[in-house]
Every structure is written in structure tokens, then in C-alpha cells.
Design a protein around this motif. Structure first.
Motif, PDB file in Angstrom:
ATOM      1  N   VAL A 232       0.873  -1.170   0.000  1.00  0.00           N
ATOM      2  CA  VAL A 232       0.000   0.000   0.000  1.00  0.00           C
ATOM      3  C   VAL A 232       0.918   1.230   0.000  1.00  0.00           C
ATOM      4  O   VAL A 232       1.855   1.303   0.804  1.00  0.00           O
ATOM      5  CB  VAL A 232      -0.923   0.000   1.236  1.00  0.00           C
ATOM      6  CG1 VAL A 232      -1.761   1.276   1.279  1.00  0.00           C
ATOM      7  CG2 VAL A 232      -1.819  -1.226   1.207  1.00  0.00           C
TER       8      VAL A 232
ATOM      9  N   ALA B  69       5.231   1.209  -4.349  1.00  0.00           N
ATOM     10  CA  ALA B  69       4.502  -0.034  -4.095  1.00  0.00           C
ATOM     11  C   ALA B  69       5.329  -1.267  -4.450  1.00  0.00           C
ATOM     12  O   ALA B  69       5.045  -2.369  -3.982  1.00  0.00           O
ATOM     13  CB  ALA B  69       3.198  -0.049  -4.879  1.00  0.00           C
TER      14      ALA B  69
ATOM     15  N   PHE C   4      -2.687  -6.161  -3.229  1.00  0.00           N
ATOM     16  CA  PHE C   4      -2.296  -5.866  -1.851  1.00  0.00           C
ATOM     17  C   PHE C   4      -2.366  -7.135  -1.014  1.00  0.00           C
ATOM     18  O   PHE C   4      -3.242  -7.994  -1.222  1.00  0.00           O
ATOM     19  CB  PHE C   4      -3.205  -4.800  -1.246  1.00  0.00           C
ATOM     20  CG  PHE C   4      -3.080  -3.446  -1.909  1.00  0.00           C
ATOM     21  CD1 PHE C   4      -1.876  -3.042  -2.456  1.00  0.00           C
ATOM     22  CD2 PHE C   4      -4.162  -2.586  -1.984  1.00  0.00           C
ATOM     23  CE1 PHE C   4      -1.759  -1.802  -3.081  1.00  0.00           C
ATOM     24  CE2 PHE C   4      -4.055  -1.353  -2.588  1.00  0.00           C
ATOM     25  CZ  PHE C   4      -2.847  -0.951  -3.145  1.00  0.00           C
TER      26      PHE C   4
END
Length: 228
Positions: free
Chosen positions: A99, A141, A225
Motif C-alpha cells: 500500500v 509499491a 495488496f
């Protein structure tokens, strides 16, 4: 010359017919073989030098006594191929993403198709909007390099990272940048700070707009994620 020809004719005429026919056949056979040898040498002589060298190498590539023919680049007698340096493998796209903000940021708008309050129409929202504080650090990320740096009147400063394979990640709504175009970055490394929202997005407050592309197709970042 005349006496010699006469003797030859006399000698041939004194031979039995069977022997004359056999001698004629032998002479014809020897002449044909000689012509074939001369023609083969002519063909070899007209081949390009590269082809002649290849013929010689293939003939010399037979392993001693084994009957196995060594291919080019193979050591005779050992069977070990002489391999050149291997090309580095192409970077693979990550299967998991971090994230891009610290903690567990609140999602203001998910990846979806629906009504946009900002643009006041129905459209696909190609990313996720995370609530943030102005000047909060935006994190990479995944590993990658900074592909482009843009400045958009509505989206603020925008960074696009090449993350290997067909994957790219895009970070919009930025203020101060902490990396430049072409920079190599690691997952979790600070890329920029969240900027003030544009007048059109003032109602949302400061936020990070985050997109993931595989090729030219926007995909849902949430699917990359780790589970909470």
C-alpha cells in the motif's frame, strides 16, 4: 604416326571380339570415373570459403572412437558445450504490491465504474483514492524505475514507475517530488509528498490517487495488496 596407328589397328583386329568389347567397356568406365572426379573437384572449388571451412569442421568434430559427432561449441571427447555468457533474465512483474501510504489509509474511492463527483459524469475510476495528509510521504509499491514525471492541472504531479514485465504503477495528487525521472527505486522507498487537492477535488481533501496497469489495461490495485 601412321605406323603407330596401323599397329594399333592390327593389334585390336587380332584380339577376339569378346576381349575387344571388354577393353572398350573398361576404357569407357575409366573415362566416366575420371570425368566425375574432375567435376567433383570443380564443385568444391566453386563453393564459398565459409562452406568449405564448415565442411572441414564438421568432419573434424567426430569424437575419437566414440562415433559421436560433436556439435559446434562442444569440446571433443568431453561432451561439454562451450556456453557463452547468458543474457540477464528479464525483470518479472511483482505479484504483490505494498500500500503506497504508511499505516492503513482510508479508501475514499475504490477502483470502480460509476458516477464521478469531480467530473460529474459516469466513468471508470481506474485506481484507488486514499485519504492522506498534505506532505505525507508516498511510498513505492514495488521495485522499479521512474518512467515519467508529469504535471497535471487536475491530478497534480504524477509519477509513473516501470515495475518490470508489463506492469506499471502510477501515483497522482503529488506535491514535492523526492525522486527524478530515470531513478531506480525500491519497494517502500519514499517517492514524493502528497500535495494539496486541486480546486475540482477540494471536497475530497488531500489524497493519493494510485493506479496499476498491466500493459495498457488498468487493473484493480486491491487485488495485489496483501490480505489484511
Amino acid at each position: 604416326m601412321k605406323p603407330t596407328r596401323g599397329l594399333s589397328k592390327m593389334w585390336l583386329s587380332n584380339l577376339p571380339r569378346e576381349r575387344r568389347n571388354a577393353l572398350f567397356a573398361l576404357t569407357l568406365l575409366l573415362g566416366t570415373l575420371g570425368s566425375l572426379v574432375l567435376y567433383q573437384r570443380y564443385l568444391i572449388g566453386t563453393r564459398p570459403p565459409q562452406a568449405q571451412i564448415a565442411d572441414q569442421q564438421s568432419g573434424a568434430a567426430v569424437a575419437g572412437g566414440s562415433g559421436e559427432v560433436a556439435s559446434p561449441g562442444t569440446a571433443t571427447g568431453t561432451g561439454a558445450a562451450a556456453m557463452g555468457p547468458e543474457a540477464p533474465p528479464a525483470a518479472l512483474a511483482p505479484t504483490r504490491l505494498l500500500v503506497p501510504l504508511s499505516g492503513s489509509p482510508r479508501v475514499l474511492q475504490p477502483f470502480a465504474e460509476g458516477y464521478s463527483a469531480v467530473y460529474q459524469d459516469f466513468r471508470t475510476h481506474p485506481g484507488i483514492d486514499f485519504a492522506a495528509m498534505t506532505a505525507e510521504q508516498v511510498l513505492a509499491a514495488a521495485d522499479g524505475n521512474v518512467l515519467t514525471v508529469e504535471d497535471d492541472p487536475l491530478g497534480g504531479k504524477i509519477l509513473t514507475l516501470d515495475n518490470g514485465g508489463p506492469m506499471r504503477t502510477r501515483y497522482a495528487g503529488l506535491g514535492r517530488l523526492l525522486v527524478a525521472q530515470g531513478a531506480q527505486v525500491k519497494a517502500g522507498q519514499p517517492l514524493a509528498e502528497v500535495g494539496a487537492p486541486s480546486p475540482a477535488e477540494a471536497a475530497m481533501g488531500p489524497h493519493l490517487h494510485f493506479e496499476v496497469y498491466v500493459g495498457d489495461t488498468a487493473v484493480n490495485p486491491a487485488s495485489y495488496f496483501p490480505p489484511q
